[in-house]
Design a protein around this motif. Structure first.
Motif, PDB file in Angstrom:
ATOM      1  N   MET A 221      43.654  28.519  50.556  1.00 42.19           N
ATOM      2  CA  MET A 221      44.199  28.608  49.208  1.00 42.19           C
ATOM      3  C   MET A 221      44.286  27.212  48.591  1.00 42.19           C
ATOM      4  O   MET A 221      44.770  26.280  49.225  1.00 42.19           O
ATOM      5  N   THR A 222      43.839  27.093  47.394  1.00 45.20           N
ATOM      6  CA  THR A 222      44.002  25.826  46.713  1.00 45.20           C
ATOM      7  C   THR A 222      45.329  25.811  46.004  1.00 45.20           C
ATOM      8  O   THR A 222      45.947  26.837  45.771  1.00 45.20           O
ATOM      9  N   GLN A 223      45.754  24.634  45.635  1.00 45.33           N
ATOM     10  CA  GLN A 223      46.974  24.494  44.865  1.00 45.33           C
ATOM     11  C   GLN A 223      46.609  24.337  43.407  1.00 45.33           C
ATOM     12  O   GLN A 223      45.577  23.760  43.062  1.00 45.33           O
ATOM     13  N   PRO A 224      47.421  24.856  42.482  1.00 45.00           N
ATOM     14  CA  PRO A 224      47.106  24.784  41.058  1.00 45.00           C
ATOM     15  C   PRO A 224      47.209  23.373  40.529  1.00 45.00           C
ATOM     16  O   PRO A 224      48.011  22.585  41.018  1.00 45.00           O
ATOM     17  N   PRO A 225      46.415  23.024  39.512  1.00 43.47           N
ATOM     18  CA  PRO A 225      46.529  21.688  38.918  1.00 43.47           C
ATOM     19  C   PRO A 225      47.843  21.555  38.203  1.00 43.47           C
ATOM     20  O   PRO A 225      48.385  22.515  37.681  1.00 43.47           O
ATOM     21  N   GLN A 226      48.382  20.357  38.174  1.00 43.23           N
ATOM     22  CA  GLN A 226      49.646  20.090  37.509  1.00 43.23           C
ATOM     23  C   GLN A 226      49.423  19.070  36.403  1.00 43.23           C
ATOM     24  O   GLN A 226      48.509  18.245  36.465  1.00 43.23           O
ATOM     25  N   PRO A 227      50.261  19.098  35.378  1.00 40.11           N
ATOM     26  CA  PRO A 227      50.131  18.111  34.315  1.00 40.11           C
ATOM     27  C   PRO A 227      50.495  16.731  34.823  1.00 40.11           C
ATOM     28  O   PRO A 227      51.231  16.600  35.791  1.00 40.11           O
ATOM     29  N   PRO A 228      49.990  15.684  34.173  1.00 39.42           N
ATOM     30  CA  PRO A 228      50.346  14.324  34.575  1.00 39.42           C
ATOM     31  C   PRO A 228      51.830  14.107  34.408  1.00 39.42           C
ATOM     32  O   PRO A 228      52.516  14.879  33.745  1.00 39.42           O
ATOM     33  N   PRO A 229      52.383  13.071  35.018  1.00 43.38           N
ATOM     34  CA  PRO A 229      53.825  12.788  34.881  1.00 43.38           C
ATOM     35  C   PRO A 229      54.215  12.666  33.433  1.00 43.38           C
ATOM     36  O   PRO A 229      53.400  12.307  32.567  1.00 43.38           O
ATOM     37  N   ASN A 230      55.508  12.953  33.154  1.00 43.20           N
ATOM     38  CA  ASN A 230      55.956  12.969  31.761  1.00 43.20           C
ATOM     39  C   ASN A 230      55.652  11.671  31.039  1.00 43.20           C
ATOM     40  O   ASN A 230      55.231  11.640  29.906  1.00 43.20           O
ATOM     41  N   ASP A 231      55.908  10.587  31.672  1.00 38.38           N
ATOM     42  CA  ASP A 231      55.726   9.291  31.049  1.00 38.38           C
ATOM     43  C   ASP A 231      55.420   8.303  32.140  1.00 38.38           C
ATOM     44  O   ASP A 231      56.283   7.951  32.927  1.00 38.38           O
ATOM     45  N   PRO A 232      54.161   7.817  32.226  1.00 42.06           N
ATOM     46  CA  PRO A 232      53.835   6.929  33.336  1.00 42.06           C
ATOM     47  C   PRO A 232      54.740   5.721  33.407  1.00 42.06           C
ATOM     48  O   PRO A 232      55.076   5.243  34.480  1.00 42.06           O
TER      49      PRO A 232
ATOM     50  N   TYR B  70      53.296  12.355  26.602  1.00 44.82           N
ATOM     51  CA  TYR B  70      54.138  12.958  27.629  1.00 44.82           C
ATOM     52  C   TYR B  70      55.599  12.723  27.308  1.00 44.82           C
ATOM     53  O   TYR B  70      56.013  11.611  26.969  1.00 44.82           O
ATOM     54  N   GLN B  71      56.363  13.796  27.421  1.00 45.60           N
ATOM     55  CA  GLN B  71      57.789  13.748  27.139  1.00 45.60           C
ATOM     56  C   GLN B  71      58.563  14.107  28.413  1.00 45.60           C
ATOM     57  O   GLN B  71      58.053  14.812  29.285  1.00 45.60           O
ATOM     58  N   ALA B  72      59.787  13.636  28.498  1.00 41.63           N
ATOM     59  CA  ALA B  72      60.617  13.905  29.675  1.00 41.63           C
ATOM     60  C   ALA B  72      61.113  15.342  29.653  1.00 41.63           C
ATOM     61  O   ALA B  72      61.526  15.866  28.607  1.00 41.63           O
ATOM     62  N   CYS B  73      61.086  15.982  30.834  1.00 40.13           N
ATOM     63  CA  CYS B  73      61.566  17.365  30.964  1.00 40.13           C
ATOM     64  C   CYS B  73      63.056  17.326  31.262  1.00 40.13           C
ATOM     65  O   CYS B  73      63.487  17.369  32.413  1.00 40.13           O
ATOM     66  N   THR B  74      63.861  17.280  30.222  1.00 37.05           N
ATOM     67  CA  THR B  74      65.307  17.089  30.391  1.00 37.05           C
ATOM     68  C   THR B  74      66.146  18.240  29.838  1.00 37.05           C
ATOM     69  O   THR B  74      67.355  18.277  30.080  1.00 37.05           O
ATOM     70  N   GLN B  75      65.553  19.165  29.090  1.00 31.79           N
ATOM     71  CA  GLN B  75      66.325  20.196  28.413  1.00 31.79           C
ATOM     72  C   GLN B  75      66.316  21.509  29.204  1.00 31.79           C
ATOM     73  O   GLN B  75      65.265  21.997  29.603  1.00 31.79           O
ATOM     74  N   ILE B  76      67.504  22.066  29.426  1.00 33.40           N
ATOM     75  CA  ILE B  76      67.657  23.381  30.041  1.00 33.40           C
ATOM     76  C   ILE B  76      68.136  24.342  28.969  1.00 33.40           C
ATOM     77  O   ILE B  76      69.027  24.010  28.172  1.00 33.40           O
ATOM     78  N   GLY B  77      67.529  25.526  28.929  1.00 33.35           N
ATOM     79  CA  GLY B  77      67.914  26.490  27.899  1.00 33.35           C
ATOM     80  C   GLY B  77      67.950  27.907  28.428  1.00 33.35           C
ATOM     81  O   GLY B  77      67.320  28.229  29.443  1.00 33.35           O
ATOM     82  N   ALA B  78      68.688  28.774  27.747  1.00 36.11           N
ATOM     83  CA  ALA B  78      68.774  30.194  28.086  1.00 36.11           C
ATOM     84  C   ALA B  78      68.196  31.006  26.936  1.00 36.11           C
ATOM     85  O   ALA B  78      68.467  30.718  25.757  1.00 36.11           O
TER      86      ALA B  78
ATOM     87  N   GLY C  88      61.029  16.279  23.443  1.00 34.44           N
ATOM     88  CA  GLY C  88      60.409  16.145  22.128  1.00 34.44           C
ATOM     89  C   GLY C  88      58.985  16.657  22.153  1.00 34.44           C
ATOM     90  O   GLY C  88      58.398  16.890  23.221  1.00 34.44           O
ATOM     91  N   LYS C  89      58.419  16.840  20.967  1.00 31.57           N
ATOM     92  CA  LYS C  89      57.043  17.302  20.874  1.00 31.57           C
ATOM     93  C   LYS C  89      56.075  16.168  21.223  1.00 31.57           C
ATOM     94  O   LYS C  89      56.333  15.000  20.917  1.00 31.57           O
TER      95      LYS C  89
ATOM     96  N   LEU D 223      60.777  25.716  19.928  1.00 29.21           N
ATOM     97  CA  LEU D 223      61.432  24.807  20.870  1.00 29.21           C
ATOM     98  C   LEU D 223      61.209  23.361  20.447  1.00 29.21           C
ATOM     99  O   LEU D 223      60.219  23.049  19.767  1.00 29.21           O
ATOM    100  N   GLY D 224      62.102  22.492  20.868  1.00 25.88           N
ATOM    101  CA  GLY D 224      61.974  21.070  20.541  1.00 25.88           C
ATOM    102  C   GLY D 224      60.840  20.393  21.263  1.00 25.88           C
ATOM    103  O   GLY D 224      60.415  19.294  20.880  1.00 25.88           O
ATOM    104  N   GLY D 225      60.326  21.006  22.323  1.00 22.20           N
ATOM    105  CA  GLY D 225      59.228  20.438  23.094  1.00 22.20           C
ATOM    106  C   GLY D 225      58.572  21.525  23.922  1.00 22.20           C
ATOM    107  O   GLY D 225      58.949  22.702  23.858  1.00 22.20           O
ATOM    108  N   GLN D 226      57.598  21.138  24.722  1.00 23.06           N
ATOM    109  CA  GLN D 226      56.831  22.090  25.493  1.00 23.06           C
ATOM    110  C   GLN D 226      57.599  22.558  26.730  1.00 23.06           C
ATOM    111  O   GLN D 226      58.288  21.769  27.379  1.00 23.06           O
TER     112      GLN D 226
END
Length: 633
Positions: A1-12, A303-311, A295-296, A271-274
């Protein structure tokens, strides 16, 4: 099984999704040998689900004391079986026994890699190496054998053992039939749709029973097909859910609901970002949780930081709340998260900078793990009926993983289980019962992230059993960098259900496979066996009460199928048979099952991407879909 590709880090410049990612598997040196006495109670080699007779027993050895603070319950009285080494004897390449032939002596965890599936549409080709935070890619060459594994039987010894086993089976009243060259094997009391052997359920056991019933007409129709949204870079679109009125899917900077059959847009949540992480867990009133970027994305800041949690309230189409938390109580920096899950009324998010939990109803912070002097942090959580965490401790080059069952309201540990040395990543398969998957010492050899399943008592933290799953035989997988990411498996009826790898069928051409199961108390294979049928391959989607829902990938001239497998008899019932027309079939099979999300319920099937990218030059003439759907009536 291969592993799925992942997006690059939020902000190098900021280290991506939080602190530097864990090093790639294999980065800590050669795999470690197992500690004396194994990881818990020694288990005799189980009978093979394919119907082969067991290998000759090893000569008993004197019991060995477990390591300090051993991994699970002490071994029972009596001489333990000899533990196989992680690998094969130097200079002796492993040999795969044919279907129906007696296996050789235990060879440890398989080393030869599996075949790497081709990337699905929307996934750019990946380089054959790991970067920080990226999933494991399949190995292109077999690993070099290492360690002093058990010696193989001679041909004469195998003949003698096979004769002894055959005599024993005949004396016991059972007759075993086998044929070589990849042919199927059947026990006298078994059929392809179910068995009545030892370990089976049956109507008197209470197994089986589910909500999904075959419709009057199982011949499905195309519901709708949604094209991929246009993006300029790799973009995560993970997250899809079904309510009683809508199919809901992650888009670009939004969550969108579609009519269940027509696919017309019902509502969207901007949403405010992806979206960067989503949980598949859903409350009875259709509430769930996501993590999204602050942010967008723009040309200047891709690349934006993944910091927001939402319901999300998927019944009303509302974002109930969203918030971030600081890394520590004395810091102003927002914590970055890799994943999110839901258990009851608790939303839990984790990552390399730690974790936090919130009340689903209003987002009130329930708890946050305190900073640890020994470098421990909550890597990620598993949700559902209960809540569990993979906690990573120790130094950078000598990590120690601990699995804890948690009180969802307070975050207090209810029990702890220390994973064995050589485990750098672990995934939570199920929280009730508590089942964890890991690649011990990087021995899986096929990129699946699974060499063993660990069944743990959540009340005491003791190991109930460890189930070795040979990468050459079984086809489930987990992403090494995600705690709650396992696919192509299901847990129910005190069993774990897994697909076998593809192998030759009985027809003139085409491969097939099966779904089999292991007992979560004993670790032994059961007599469960569901055959996909010639030229079909199948894998579990989810449990439906005591039944198993599975998807059958089609051959080149047919459509896919959804089946319900009775948990007691293992008899298959076709719930949906998709059209075999070329254009429709091409749309259905344009998704890679390793990277797509499959949702089935009430006669409706939805297949969707989890990651998209800018079109490749080689695929400009091909249609690329975000979602395809089918319905039967």
């Amino acid at each position: 099984m291969t592993q799925p590709p992942q997006p690059p880090p939020n902000d190098p410049s900021q280290g991506g999704f939080g602190a530097p990612q864990d090093p790639p598997p294999g980065g800590f040196g050669a795999p470690q040998d197992p500690p004396p006495g194994g990881f818990g109670a020694p288990t005799p080699p189980p009978a093979d689900p394919y119907g082969k007779p067991p290998a000759a027993p090893q000569a008993p050895q004197a019991p060995q004391a477990p390591p300090p603070g051993g991994y699970g319950s002490p071994p029972p009285a009596g001489p333990p079986q000899q533990q196989p080494g992680y690998g094969y004897p130097q200079g002796q390449p492993p040999q795969q026994p044919g279907y129906g032939f007696p296996p050789q002596a235990p060879q440890g965890h398989g080393f030869p890699p599996g075949q790497a599936p081709q990337p699905g549409y929307g996934f750019p080709p990946q380089p054959p190496q790991q970067g920080y935070g990226y999933p494991t890619t399949p190995m292109q060459q077999p690993q070099q054998p290492g360690g002093d594994g058990p010696k193989k039987f001679s041909t004469q010894s195998r003949i003698i053992v096979a004769a002894v086993v055959a005599v024993a089976l005949i004396i016991g009243g059972g007759v075993w039939f086998a044929s070589g060259d990849g042919d199927k094997k059947k026990d006298e009391a078994s059929t392809s749709s179910g068995t009545k052997g030892e370990g089976k359920g049956g109507s008197e056991t209470g197994l089986g029973g589910g909500k999904e019933k075959a419709p009057a007409n199982i011949k499905a129709e195309v519901g709708f097909q949604l094209p991929q949204p246009k993006v300029t870079d790799v973009t995560t679109v993970a997250g899809s859910w079904m309510t009683d009125k809508a199919y809901v899917k992650t888009g670009v900077n939004e969550i969108v609901a579609y009519d269940l059959v027509k696919g017309t847009k019902l509502w969207s949540i901007p949403l405010g970002g992806q979206v960067c992480a989503a949980t598949q867990h859903l409350t009875k009133d259709f509430k769930t949780a996501i993590a999204f970027e602050a942010g967008k994305r723009t040309a200047a800041k891709k690349y934006q930081a993944c910091t927001q949690i939402g319901a999300l309230d998927l019944a009303t189409g509302k974002l109930m709340w969203s918030k971030s938390v600081t890394v520590t109580t004395s810091s102003d920096n927002a914590a970055r998260f890799d994943e999110v899950t839901l258990s009851g009324d608790t939303v839990a998010a984790g990552g390399t900078e730690g974790g936090a939990a919130f009340k689903l109803a209003d987002g009130a912070e329930l708890w946050r793990p305190k900073p640890s002097t020994d470098g421990c942090y909550d890597k990620g959580y598993g949700g559902g009926e209960a809540l569990a965490v993979v906690r990573k401790c120790g130094s950078y080059d000598d990590p120690q993983l601990v699995i804890q069952a948690l009180n969802p309201t307070t975050g207090a540990p209810l029990s702890s289980f220390k994973m064995p040395p050589g485990v750098e990543y672990a995934s939570i398969v199920s929280t009730k019962p508590l089942v964890v998957a890991a690649d011990v010492g990087d021995t899986a050899g096929d990129g699946s992230g699974i060499s063993d399943f660990f069944s743990i008592d959540p009340a005491s933290g003791k190991l109930l059993t460890k189930i070795a799953v040979d990468g050459e035989k079984y086809a489930a997988s987990c992403r090494s960098t995600k705690v709650e990411s396992c696919q192509h498996l299901a847990v129910g009826n005190n069993r774990i259900y897994v697909p076998t790898e593809e192998h030759e069928g009985t027809g003139e051409y085409g491969n097939t496979n099966e779904i089999v199961s292991f007992d979560l108390t004993t670790g032994k294979p059961t007599s469960d066996r569901a055959d996909a049928g010639d030229r079909y391959t199948m894998f579990p989607l989810r449990m439906d009460g005591g039944n198993l829902i599975a998807y059958k990938e089609p051959p080149y001239d047919k459509g896919g199928q959804v089946v319900s497998i009775d948990g007691g008899t293992f008899k298959q019932t076709v719930l949906m048979d998709n059209p075999g027309d070329e254009a429709i079939r091409d749309a259905e099979t344009s998704f890679s099952s390793d990277y797509a999300e499959y949702l089935y319920g009430s006669g409706k099937l939805y297949i969707s991407e989890t990651m998209i990218s800018a079109p490749r030059e080689s695929s400009l003439g091909d249609k690329e879909y975000l979602v395809v759907s089918f319905h039967a009536s």
